[in-house]
Design a protein around this motif. Sequence first.
Motif, PDB file in Angstrom:
ATOM      1  N   PRO A 234      -3.837  -7.924   7.745  1.00  0.00           N
ATOM      2  CA  PRO A 234      -2.707  -7.246   8.375  1.00  0.00           C
ATOM      3  C   PRO A 234      -2.261  -7.960   9.656  1.00  0.00           C
ATOM      4  N   ALA A 235      -0.988  -7.867   9.977  1.00  0.00           N
ATOM      5  CA  ALA A 235      -0.442  -8.524  11.170  1.00  0.00           C
ATOM      6  C   ALA A 235      -1.146  -8.036  12.426  1.00  0.00           C
ATOM      7  N   GLY A 236      -1.550  -8.986  13.255  1.00  0.00           N
ATOM      8  CA  GLY A 236      -2.220  -8.639  14.493  1.00  0.00           C
ATOM      9  C   GLY A 236      -3.700  -8.347  14.321  1.00  0.00           C
ATOM     10  N   MET A 237      -4.202  -8.493  13.111  1.00  0.00           N
ATOM     11  CA  MET A 237      -5.632  -8.325  12.836  1.00  0.00           C
ATOM     12  C   MET A 237      -6.146  -9.612  12.186  1.00  0.00           C
ATOM     13  N   VAL A 238      -7.419  -9.582  11.824  1.00  0.00           N
ATOM     14  CA  VAL A 238      -8.008 -10.726  11.128  1.00  0.00           C
ATOM     15  C   VAL A 238      -8.250 -10.419   9.668  1.00  0.00           C
ATOM     16  N   VAL A 239      -8.769  -9.218   9.389  1.00  0.00           N
ATOM     17  CA  VAL A 239      -9.201  -8.972   8.019  1.00  0.00           C
ATOM     18  C   VAL A 239      -9.124  -7.493   7.679  1.00  0.00           C
ATOM     19  N   PHE A 240      -8.691  -7.214   6.462  1.00  0.00           N
ATOM     20  CA  PHE A 240      -8.805  -5.862   5.915  1.00  0.00           C
ATOM     21  C   PHE A 240     -10.108  -5.781   5.128  1.00  0.00           C
ATOM     22  N   VAL A 241     -10.852  -4.714   5.362  1.00  0.00           N
ATOM     23  CA  VAL A 241     -12.132  -4.466   4.698  1.00  0.00           C
ATOM     24  C   VAL A 241     -12.131  -3.010   4.244  1.00  0.00           C
ATOM     25  N   PRO A 242     -12.699  -2.680   3.075  1.00  0.00           N
ATOM     26  CA  PRO A 242     -12.761  -1.273   2.663  1.00  0.00           C
ATOM     27  C   PRO A 242     -13.436  -0.421   3.729  1.00  0.00           C
ATOM     28  N   PRO A 243     -13.274   0.904   3.676  1.00  0.00           N
ATOM     29  CA  PRO A 243     -12.709   1.737   2.617  1.00  0.00           C
ATOM     30  C   PRO A 243     -11.183   1.650   2.503  1.00  0.00           C
ATOM     31  N   PHE A 244     -10.685   2.164   1.346  1.00  0.00           N
ATOM     32  CA  PHE A 244      -9.272   2.124   1.022  1.00  0.00           C
ATOM     33  C   PHE A 244      -8.615   3.479   1.252  1.00  0.00           C
ATOM     34  N   ARG A 245      -7.295   3.460   1.233  1.00  0.00           N
ATOM     35  CA  ARG A 245      -6.555   4.713   1.367  1.00  0.00           C
ATOM     36  C   ARG A 245      -6.524   5.447   0.031  1.00  0.00           C
ATOM     37  N   ASP A 246      -6.197   6.720   0.075  1.00  0.00           N
ATOM     38  CA  ASP A 246      -5.985   7.500  -1.141  1.00  0.00           C
ATOM     39  C   ASP A 246      -4.670   7.076  -1.786  1.00  0.00           C
ATOM     40  N   PRO A 247      -4.457   7.384  -3.069  1.00  0.00           N
ATOM     41  CA  PRO A 247      -5.369   8.114  -3.948  1.00  0.00           C
ATOM     42  C   PRO A 247      -6.332   7.180  -4.676  1.00  0.00           C
ATOM     43  N   PHE A 248      -7.480   7.720  -5.059  1.00  0.00           N
ATOM     44  CA  PHE A 248      -8.299   6.986  -6.007  1.00  0.00           C
ATOM     45  C   PHE A 248      -8.112   7.605  -7.393  1.00  0.00           C
ATOM     46  N   ASN A 249      -8.415   6.820  -8.397  1.00  0.00           N
ATOM     47  CA  ASN A 249      -8.216   7.263  -9.772  1.00  0.00           C
ATOM     48  C   ASN A 249      -9.211   8.379 -10.099  1.00  0.00           C
ATOM     49  N   TYR A 250      -8.719   9.433 -10.755  1.00  0.00           N
ATOM     50  CA  TYR A 250      -9.535  10.630 -10.959  1.00  0.00           C
ATOM     51  C   TYR A 250     -10.601  10.463 -12.031  1.00  0.00           C
ATOM     52  N   ASN A 251     -10.621   9.322 -12.701  1.00  0.00           N
ATOM     53  CA  ASN A 251     -11.644   9.087 -13.720  1.00  0.00           C
ATOM     54  C   ASN A 251     -12.952   8.548 -13.145  1.00  0.00           C
ATOM     55  N   TYR A 252     -12.944   8.134 -11.874  1.00  0.00           N
ATOM     56  CA  TYR A 252     -14.142   7.508 -11.315  1.00  0.00           C
ATOM     57  C   TYR A 252     -15.298   8.484 -11.164  1.00  0.00           C
ATOM     58  N   GLN A 505      -2.040   8.423 -17.031  1.00  0.00           N
ATOM     59  CA  GLN A 505      -2.325   8.500 -15.598  1.00  0.00           C
ATOM     60  C   GLN A 505      -1.424   9.572 -14.970  1.00  0.00           C
ATOM     61  N   ASP A 506      -2.007  10.387 -14.142  1.00  0.00           N
ATOM     62  CA  ASP A 506      -1.270  11.463 -13.455  1.00  0.00           C
ATOM     63  C   ASP A 506      -1.344  11.178 -11.964  1.00  0.00           C
ATOM     64  N   HIS A 507      -0.438  10.320 -11.502  1.00  0.00           N
ATOM     65  CA  HIS A 507      -0.451   9.906 -10.100  1.00  0.00           C
ATOM     66  C   HIS A 507       0.125  11.014  -9.223  1.00  0.00           C
ATOM     67  N   PRO A 508      -0.490  11.298  -8.078  1.00  0.00           N
ATOM     68  CA  PRO A 508       0.019  12.373  -7.217  1.00  0.00           C
ATOM     69  C   PRO A 508       1.358  12.003  -6.594  1.00  0.00           C
ATOM     70  N   HIS A 509       2.091  13.038  -6.209  1.00  0.00           N
ATOM     71  CA  HIS A 509       3.309  12.819  -5.425  1.00  0.00           C
ATOM     72  C   HIS A 509       2.870  12.526  -3.998  1.00  0.00           C
ATOM     73  N   ASP A 510       2.959  11.274  -3.617  1.00  0.00           N
ATOM     74  CA  ASP A 510       2.408  10.786  -2.345  1.00  0.00           C
ATOM     75  C   ASP A 510       3.565  10.528  -1.386  1.00  0.00           C
ATOM     76  N   GLU A 511       3.596  11.240  -0.256  1.00  0.00           N
ATOM     77  CA  GLU A 511       4.695  11.136   0.701  1.00  0.00           C
ATOM     78  C   GLU A 511       4.246  10.444   1.979  1.00  0.00           C
TER      79      GLU A 511
END
Length: 910
Positions: A234-252, A505-511
Amino acid sequence: MTSPGLAQISGPNDKGIATPAESFPQEPGSDYFLANYDQYEAYLKKLASQSDKIKLIDIGKSAEGRTMWVAAVSSPANIARLEHYRGIAQQLAKADGISDEQAQALAAEGKAVVWIDAGMHATETVTTQSQIHVLYRMLTGDDAETKRILDDVIILFGHDNPDGLQLVADWYMRNEDKTKREFRTIPRLYQKYVGHDNNRDSFMAHMPETENVNRVLFREWFPQIIFNQHQTGPAGMVVFVPPFRDPFNYNYEPLLMTELQEVGSTMHSRLVAEGKGGSGMRSAAPYSTWHNGMERSVAYFHNSIGLLTEIIGGPTPETIPLVPDNQLARNDEPLPIRPQEWHLADSLEYQWSLDRAVLDYASRNRDRLLYNIYKMGRNGIEAGQRDSWTTTPGDIDALEEAAKGRPAPEATGYFRSAKRVDPGLYDEVLQAPERRDPRAYILPPAQRDAPTTIAFLNALLKNGVDVLQASQPFTAAGKQYPAGSFVVQTGQAYRPHVLDMFEPQDHPHDEEYPGGPPKAPYDITGYTLSEQMGVTYDRVFESVDGPFTKVSGLLGVPEGQIVGEGKAGWLLRHETNNSFILTNRLLKQKLPVSWIKQQTSAQGVDFAPGAVWVPASAKSRAIVAAAVKELGINAYAADAAPTGETMAIKPVRVGLVDQYGGVMPAGWTRFLLEQYEFPFKVVYPGELDKGNLKASYDVLLFANGTVPVNGGPWRGRPVTMPDPQEIPAQYRPWLGKVSEEKTVPQLDRFAKAGGTIIAVGSAAQLATMLGAPLQPALAKTVDGKLAPLDSKEFYIPGAILDAKVDPTAPLAYGVPAEVNMFFDHSQSFNLTGDGSQVKRISWYDSASPLRSGWALGQEKLNGTTAIADVDLGKGKLFVMGPEVTQRGQPYPTFKFLFNGILYGPASAEK
């Protein structure tokens, strides 16, 4: 931070093992240098000859024929017993036939397996140069942590894209003046066909590199951690590392997601402890864990911890910019970094810390990782053998609807403001019998396109899914199935992957914020493979047993045959994609082929409009007899030639439009044309602009993204070209872009002279440029000009929709009357004029066409046209708003493209 310098990275040469500095023309990681794959491969072999801590494994060839190596690194004792530990990892990952006690014993004995790769995206150069140093350090390190890691962990160092590294490194190093070295101007895609989309191919595994890697991950080595390294941060940073943002897949499996957060936190903590600032997580970047097509995300569907890092850096020094928002510490960026000059060596040090953090975690949690992957697999097996439910956003909507008018319990306690509903609705709605997950999917041998069904099953097998085949007839859920039927049970370790390939896949309505615009997903939202490939199957909600044998290896198509003894010729069903291969083989030999416009029959088989007719001759018989066996299609002999109206198909000269640097959908289309044996030539805009196109081509094919978007109601990115003086002379003819001023007039002349233009996806804007009687339907007028609908009104970011089709139209021969269409920010049309110039081929006739994914404002598609056949003078314009060839996945809609290639020139002869 200050660059550590490469001497610190390499260390002293006192182990009898060649350092990176002495093994390459210049040390990898130094400024203005990139090692290529030839040099990397030579170094791997040198290390393997010098150390007993490494073993090279040949995992197959790349698309351009280079050997793909995996370097297994561990202690000498572990290297000597690799196959033993691989077997333990397999037993635990598949979780079949062992008890909890046996699993615990195996976990105590086994070694953690960690995959760390490089080079997936070849212009992301940190990962490849870093891996060279990480290998050297792991083989020469004497510290306690390194020794412990090597004792506890088997590390699989892979390279995902040898061809890309060779191309990018050679391109960068071509310039003697190091300050002029760059790779932004590479002339073609850095994977032969699909470029960046090599990391969207995981569940399909079309590309040889993907198939090779998947075989290692899910059929041979079963790592508990899969670390897929990328850039840029990301701009102004060095590295993106997990954790990730939502949503995650509901099958996990839930345990997988908590383990993912553990490892991610460990990585951040190591960087912070070492004073390496600028790591971000979650909101720092758009990465989610929804889509199954990426290497690190397909891992989740196999109970492996998938890691993604995105780091800055490259051989040309750069500067970290000052981004005010990223200078205030927060949960998602605990240690900001000051703006500064940045070198590739700096990135290598960060990458080393990240790798070490992952390996240290694997070492310290070795037995827990091994047991937990078993536990998740066992959970999958058990869930598939009983009634179980996967709760999705649609279920929550149903729950809230059912709660209306039902009294809720009185709110008490600290969290009394939380919304509550009648708890009885949990069983009544969320665990209603009709909402439970299937226990099995049964695919009978009678399929509309049997070879495509085999391709679907092979995609599952390439991902390690267990597929069964019945040797005798059997009964399931009261229905009789014939021998040869395939059964995919959900009671298996890779249950999440099975459900994801069969269920919508039933992706949520993400605002972005409550009431705000939709938040863009990372990649697409709906991709159900069984739906995209048009496979016929039954969902079974009770346990299925029978005379089943597990499929080993990959499936071949069952041999087709010539049915009957008729002497006049043969009929082929248009429904099978492989019929186009046979057609192209016949056309290549200048043998006659026709399409029959009416329904017909032969040998007791009814044929829909579009049946392929091949007149008999000694030469055609030899080709047909050989092809039907290989391609898995039948040829039905006839005693007489068809009496109905036919359309003679002739060899065609196809121009596939591309541009300098490569367009990925054009690359996917090139791949499909090769698979189905269509002859073609790649055409660049400069040649189009010269005109006289009919002298060289019968068909010009414009894939999504090949026509630059210049405003209006179209989605796309601006196209820029390098200065001709920046690139070698041999590539300069590839420069240029399709323009309304220069290109479109030549295309108009081409079509009116009898040529065919096929425009897919955003290239469908050629319809308005060429004056076709089509008006973009997903648009509004602003200041007298068409503009796209606001995303709060209409938003479909990669989903599967239901569309109607006229299968009696030649452009749609072989396509069912109702088909799943892949739609990704696509355009749809309203027909204008008197209708004499245009025919609607496919359209939406519902206010709710969504089958899989996420769709906002989908009702606006109702009544609009998806695909149209337009007359332009003597020629044709075929307008295809959706991406009918999307990443080589929607097999039934390939026919729109294939039919267009052959039908357009044939119709021009009338």
